[in-house]
Design a protein around this motif. Structure first.
Motif, PDB file in Angstrom:
ATOM      1  N   ILE A 159       0.865  -1.186   0.000  1.00 10.31           N
ATOM      2  CA  ILE A 159       0.000   0.000   0.000  1.00 10.31           C
ATOM      3  C   ILE A 159       0.904   1.239   0.000  1.00 10.31           C
ATOM      4  O   ILE A 159       1.566   1.515   0.991  1.00 10.31           O
ATOM      5  CB  ILE A 159      -0.953   0.025   1.223  1.00 10.31           C
ATOM      6  CG1 ILE A 159      -1.856  -1.211   1.197  1.00 10.31           C
ATOM      7  CG2 ILE A 159      -1.787   1.292   1.223  1.00 10.31           C
ATOM      8  CD1 ILE A 159      -2.846  -1.275   2.326  1.00 10.31           C
ATOM      9  N   PRO A 160       0.972   1.970  -1.128  1.00  5.80           N
ATOM     10  CA  PRO A 160       1.848   3.136  -1.199  1.00  5.80           C
ATOM     11  C   PRO A 160       1.511   4.161  -0.109  1.00  5.80           C
ATOM     12  O   PRO A 160       0.349   4.325   0.266  1.00  5.80           O
ATOM     13  CB  PRO A 160       1.572   3.713  -2.594  1.00  5.80           C
ATOM     14  CG  PRO A 160       0.951   2.601  -3.355  1.00  5.80           C
ATOM     15  CD  PRO A 160       0.222   1.768  -2.359  1.00  5.80           C
ATOM     16  N   SER A 161       2.519   4.860   0.368  1.00  7.85           N
ATOM     17  CA  SER A 161       2.331   5.787   1.489  1.00  7.85           C
ATOM     18  C   SER A 161       1.926   7.181   1.006  1.00  7.85           C
ATOM     19  O   SER A 161       2.661   8.148   1.148  1.00  7.85           O
ATOM     20  CB  SER A 161       3.623   5.867   2.309  1.00  7.85           C
ATOM     21  OG  SER A 161       3.906   4.640   2.889  1.00  7.85           O
ATOM     22  N   ASN A 162       0.747   7.285   0.401  1.00  3.65           N
ATOM     23  CA  ASN A 162       0.193   8.613   0.137  1.00  3.65           C
ATOM     24  C   ASN A 162      -0.960   8.848   1.102  1.00  3.65           C
ATOM     25  O   ASN A 162      -1.380   7.939   1.819  1.00  3.65           O
ATOM     26  CB  ASN A 162      -0.254   8.774  -1.327  1.00  3.65           C
ATOM     27  CG  ASN A 162      -1.276   7.723  -1.726  1.00  3.65           C
ATOM     28  OD1 ASN A 162      -2.244   7.498  -1.016  1.00  3.65           O
ATOM     29  ND2 ASN A 162      -1.054   7.080  -2.866  1.00  3.65           N
ATOM     30  N   ASN A 163      -1.495  10.054   1.122  1.00  4.30           N
ATOM     31  CA  ASN A 163      -2.485  10.431   2.144  1.00  4.30           C
ATOM     32  C   ASN A 163      -3.735   9.558   2.114  1.00  4.30           C
ATOM     33  O   ASN A 163      -4.237   9.123   3.150  1.00  4.30           O
ATOM     34  CB  ASN A 163      -2.881  11.908   1.975  1.00  4.30           C
ATOM     35  CG  ASN A 163      -1.740  12.834   2.338  1.00  4.30           C
ATOM     36  OD1 ASN A 163      -0.873  12.465   3.128  1.00  4.30           O
ATOM     37  ND2 ASN A 163      -1.717  14.021   1.749  1.00  4.30           N
ATOM     38  N   ILE A 164      -4.252   9.287   0.898  1.00  2.32           N
ATOM     39  CA  ILE A 164      -5.488   8.500   0.776  1.00  2.32           C
ATOM     40  C   ILE A 164      -5.249   7.074   1.265  1.00  2.32           C
ATOM     41  O   ILE A 164      -6.048   6.518   2.022  1.00  2.32           O
ATOM     42  CB  ILE A 164      -6.001   8.491  -0.688  1.00  2.32           C
ATOM     43  CG1 ILE A 164      -6.416   9.908  -1.091  1.00  2.32           C
ATOM     44  CG2 ILE A 164      -7.177   7.531  -0.845  1.00  2.32           C
ATOM     45  CD1 ILE A 164      -6.701  10.078  -2.558  1.00  2.32           C
ATOM     46  N   ASN A 165      -4.130   6.485   0.835  1.00  2.00           N
ATOM     47  CA  ASN A 165      -3.836   5.101   1.217  1.00  2.00           C
ATOM     48  C   ASN A 165      -3.549   4.951   2.704  1.00  2.00           C
ATOM     49  O   ASN A 165      -3.835   3.917   3.293  1.00  2.00           O
ATOM     50  CB  ASN A 165      -2.674   4.555   0.388  1.00  2.00           C
ATOM     51  CG  ASN A 165      -3.110   4.210  -1.025  1.00  2.00           C
ATOM     52  OD1 ASN A 165      -4.237   3.787  -1.239  1.00  2.00           O
ATOM     53  ND2 ASN A 165      -2.236   4.406  -1.985  1.00  2.00           N
ATOM     54  N   ILE A 166      -2.975   5.981   3.309  1.00  2.25           N
ATOM     55  CA  ILE A 166      -2.725   5.948   4.760  1.00  2.25           C
ATOM     56  C   ILE A 166      -4.053   5.900   5.508  1.00  2.25           C
ATOM     57  O   ILE A 166      -4.218   5.157   6.476  1.00  2.25           O
ATOM     58  CB  ILE A 166      -1.878   7.161   5.203  1.00  2.25           C
ATOM     59  CG1 ILE A 166      -0.425   6.965   4.744  1.00  2.25           C
ATOM     60  CG2 ILE A 166      -1.925   7.335   6.721  1.00  2.25           C
ATOM     61  CD1 ILE A 166       0.441   8.194   4.871  1.00  2.25           C
ATOM     62  N   ILE A 167      -5.040   6.672   5.014  1.00  3.67           N
ATOM     63  CA  ILE A 167      -6.381   6.663   5.635  1.00  3.67           C
ATOM     64  C   ILE A 167      -7.026   5.290   5.471  1.00  3.67           C
ATOM     65  O   ILE A 167      -7.592   4.730   6.417  1.00  3.67           O
ATOM     66  CB  ILE A 167      -7.277   7.769   5.016  1.00  3.67           C
ATOM     67  CG1 ILE A 167      -6.745   9.152   5.385  1.00  3.67           C
ATOM     68  CG2 ILE A 167      -8.726   7.613   5.486  1.00  3.67           C
ATOM     69  CD1 ILE A 167      -7.315  10.296   4.567  1.00  3.67           C
ATOM     70  N   ILE A 168      -6.940   4.724   4.245  1.00  2.00           N
ATOM     71  CA  ILE A 168      -7.502   3.390   3.980  1.00  2.00           C
ATOM     72  C   ILE A 168      -6.836   2.344   4.864  1.00  2.00           C
ATOM     73  O   ILE A 168      -7.496   1.477   5.442  1.00  2.00           O
ATOM     74  CB  ILE A 168      -7.340   3.026   2.484  1.00  2.00           C
ATOM     75  CG1 ILE A 168      -8.196   3.948   1.619  1.00  2.00           C
ATOM     76  CG2 ILE A 168      -7.720   1.565   2.235  1.00  2.00           C
ATOM     77  CD1 ILE A 168      -7.902   3.868   0.139  1.00  2.00           C
ATOM     78  N   LYS A 169      -5.519   2.465   4.980  1.00  2.00           N
ATOM     79  CA  LYS A 169      -4.745   1.530   5.785  1.00  2.00           C
ATOM     80  C   LYS A 169      -5.200   1.565   7.241  1.00  2.00           C
ATOM     81  O   LYS A 169      -5.373   0.538   7.891  1.00  2.00           O
ATOM     82  CB  LYS A 169      -3.257   1.908   5.691  1.00  2.00           C
ATOM     83  CG  LYS A 169      -2.297   0.765   5.917  1.00  2.00           C
ATOM     84  CD  LYS A 169      -0.885   1.280   5.696  1.00  2.00           C
ATOM     85  CE  LYS A 169       0.082   0.156   5.504  1.00  2.00           C
ATOM     86  NZ  LYS A 169       1.438   0.609   5.323  1.00  2.00           N
ATOM     87  N   LYS A 170      -5.405   2.778   7.748  1.00  2.00           N
ATOM     88  CA  LYS A 170      -5.834   2.937   9.146  1.00  2.00           C
ATOM     89  C   LYS A 170      -7.224   2.374   9.368  1.00  2.00           C
ATOM     90  O   LYS A 170      -7.542   1.841  10.431  1.00  2.00           O
ATOM     91  CB  LYS A 170      -5.787   4.411   9.551  1.00  2.00           C
ATOM     92  CG  LYS A 170      -4.372   4.904   9.824  1.00  2.00           C
ATOM     93  CD  LYS A 170      -4.373   6.361  10.262  1.00  2.00           C
ATOM     94  CE  LYS A 170      -2.950   6.817  10.570  1.00  2.00           C
ATOM     95  NZ  LYS A 170      -2.906   8.240  10.966  1.00  2.00           N
ATOM     96  N   MET A 171      -8.084   2.502   8.340  1.00  2.00           N
ATOM     97  CA  MET A 171      -9.456   1.966   8.458  1.00  2.00           C
ATOM     98  C   MET A 171      -9.462   0.448   8.433  1.00  2.00           C
ATOM     99  O   MET A 171     -10.080  -0.208   9.268  1.00  2.00           O
ATOM    100  CB  MET A 171     -10.326   2.507   7.315  1.00  2.00           C
ATOM    101  CG  MET A 171     -10.707   3.966   7.477  1.00  2.00           C
ATOM    102  SD  MET A 171     -11.546   4.596   6.009  1.00  2.00           S
ATOM    103  CE  MET A 171     -13.004   3.584   5.974  1.00  2.00           C
ATOM    104  N   ILE A 172      -8.750  -0.141   7.460  1.00  2.00           N
ATOM    105  CA  ILE A 172      -8.765  -1.596   7.289  1.00  2.00           C
ATOM    106  C   ILE A 172      -7.988  -2.288   8.399  1.00  2.00           C
ATOM    107  O   ILE A 172      -8.424  -3.295   8.951  1.00  2.00           O
ATOM    108  CB  ILE A 172      -8.189  -1.986   5.912  1.00  2.00           C
ATOM    109  CG1 ILE A 172      -9.084  -1.442   4.806  1.00  2.00           C
ATOM    110  CG2 ILE A 172      -8.069  -3.505   5.781  1.00  2.00           C
ATOM    111  CD1 ILE A 172      -8.511  -1.583   3.416  1.00  2.00           C
ATOM    112  N   PHE A 173      -6.817  -1.721   8.741  1.00  2.00           N
ATOM    113  CA  PHE A 173      -5.953  -2.353   9.737  1.00  2.00           C
ATOM    114  C   PHE A 173      -6.124  -1.707  11.113  1.00  2.00           C
ATOM    115  O   PHE A 173      -5.156  -1.493  11.835  1.00  2.00           O
ATOM    116  CB  PHE A 173      -4.494  -2.292   9.287  1.00  2.00           C
ATOM    117  CG  PHE A 173      -4.217  -3.128   8.065  1.00  2.00           C
ATOM    118  CD1 PHE A 173      -4.060  -4.499   8.163  1.00  2.00           C
ATOM    119  CD2 PHE A 173      -4.123  -2.545   6.814  1.00  2.00           C
ATOM    120  CE1 PHE A 173      -3.812  -5.271   7.037  1.00  2.00           C
ATOM    121  CE2 PHE A 173      -3.875  -3.310   5.681  1.00  2.00           C
ATOM    122  CZ  PHE A 173      -3.720  -4.674   5.793  1.00  2.00           C
ATOM    123  N   SER A 174      -7.353  -1.394  11.457  1.00  2.00           N
ATOM    124  CA  SER A 174      -7.634  -0.874  12.793  1.00  2.00           C
ATOM    125  C   SER A 174      -7.856  -2.049  13.746  1.00  2.00           C
ATOM    126  O   SER A 174      -8.246  -3.144  13.305  1.00  2.00           O
ATOM    127  CB  SER A 174      -8.877   0.014  12.765  1.00  2.00           C
ATOM    128  OG  SER A 174     -10.038  -0.780  12.580  1.00  2.00           O
TER     129      SER A 174
END
Length: 245
Positions: free
Chosen positions: A151-166
């Motif tokens: 998952i590339p470290s851009n702003n949108i993907n960081i948000i998605i990452k935080k949602m999925i991997f919460s």
């Protein structure tokens, strides 16, 4: 010669166990990619021991018990350690729910339950019920690599990452994983009946959708395919029950 032939599947089973142990060693250093490589070796040798046993028509109670013990390490303990480490990476030192990471070992507990149940019921009922421990391990192994690498470290993907991997989402993933390990819902079998479309329609459709996901999503497709497999199996299970009624 017959005695040597009989122990060949057991050698592959022990190799499955050996590579599972190495996978755990790499997980201690949070080297998920290297752990995944050795988990892949475990999967290969787990497949080979069963394939050779069936091909040579070797029925060995000792081998069956040994296989379950090896699977407990490679496909019972490994995914729990992966999830435990993913929990630690989610919040750093801040814990939303105290000790939530320990819930990861429910996967080991329910894997043991499934393997014990499988040993008792396999020869009485050959249907493919629930999610197998190797497939479950593939799911969590792919999640660990996706989180670290894909998952590339851009702003949108960081948000998605935080949602999925919460922590909360991961807890629910654990819950569903444990449920599907011991469920009595029959999963789609990939034993093809010739090449007929009519007899193998659901298998062909599933493989086609899986191929499309792999071509578009690459590594991210792997957990998606496993989720698709479960959803498709539930759909056909309910559809068949409606037809019977």
């Amino acid at each position: 010669m017959k005695k040597i032939t009989k122990i060949i599947p057991n050698i592959f089973t022990l190799l499955n166990l050996f590579f599972g142990c190495i996978s755990i060693i790499f997980l201690q250093s949070k080297l998920f990619e290297y752990s995944a490589i050795f988990t892949t070796f475990s999967l290969i040798f787990d497949f080979l021991d069963g394939f050779i046993s069936r091909s040579m028509k070797i029925e060995n109670k000792f081998g069956k018990e040994l296989d379950s013990l090896a699977d407990m390490v490679s496909f019972g303990l490994v995914p729990s350690i992966i999830v435990f480490l993913l929990f630690q990476n989610m919040n750093g030192n801040q814990k939303i729910i105290p000790f939530i990471e320990w819930s990861s070992f429910l996967i080991t507990i329910f894997s043991a339950w499934r393997l014990a149940k499988f040993n008792i019921t396999y020869y009485m009922d050959k249907k493919n019920y629930g999610l197998t421990t190797p497939v479950n391990t593939i799911f969590f192994t792919s999640l660990s690599i996706i989180m670290k690498k894909y998952i590339p470290s851009n702003n949108i993907n960081i948000i998605i990452k935080k949602m999925i991997f919460s922590p909360i989402i991961m807890f629910f993933i654990i819950f569903f994983s444990c449920y599907f390990l011991i469920t009595k819902i029959p999963m789609i079998s990939f034993n093809f009946y010739g090449i007929s479309w009519k007899k193998n329609k659901k298998r062909y459709l599933f493989l086609l959708m899986s191929l499309l996901l792999l071509l578009t999503l690459h590594m991210i497709a792997i957990p998606c395919i496993i989720i698709l497999y479960m959803i498709t199996s539930i759909y056909f299970h309910r559809f068949n029950r409606k037809k019977l009624h």
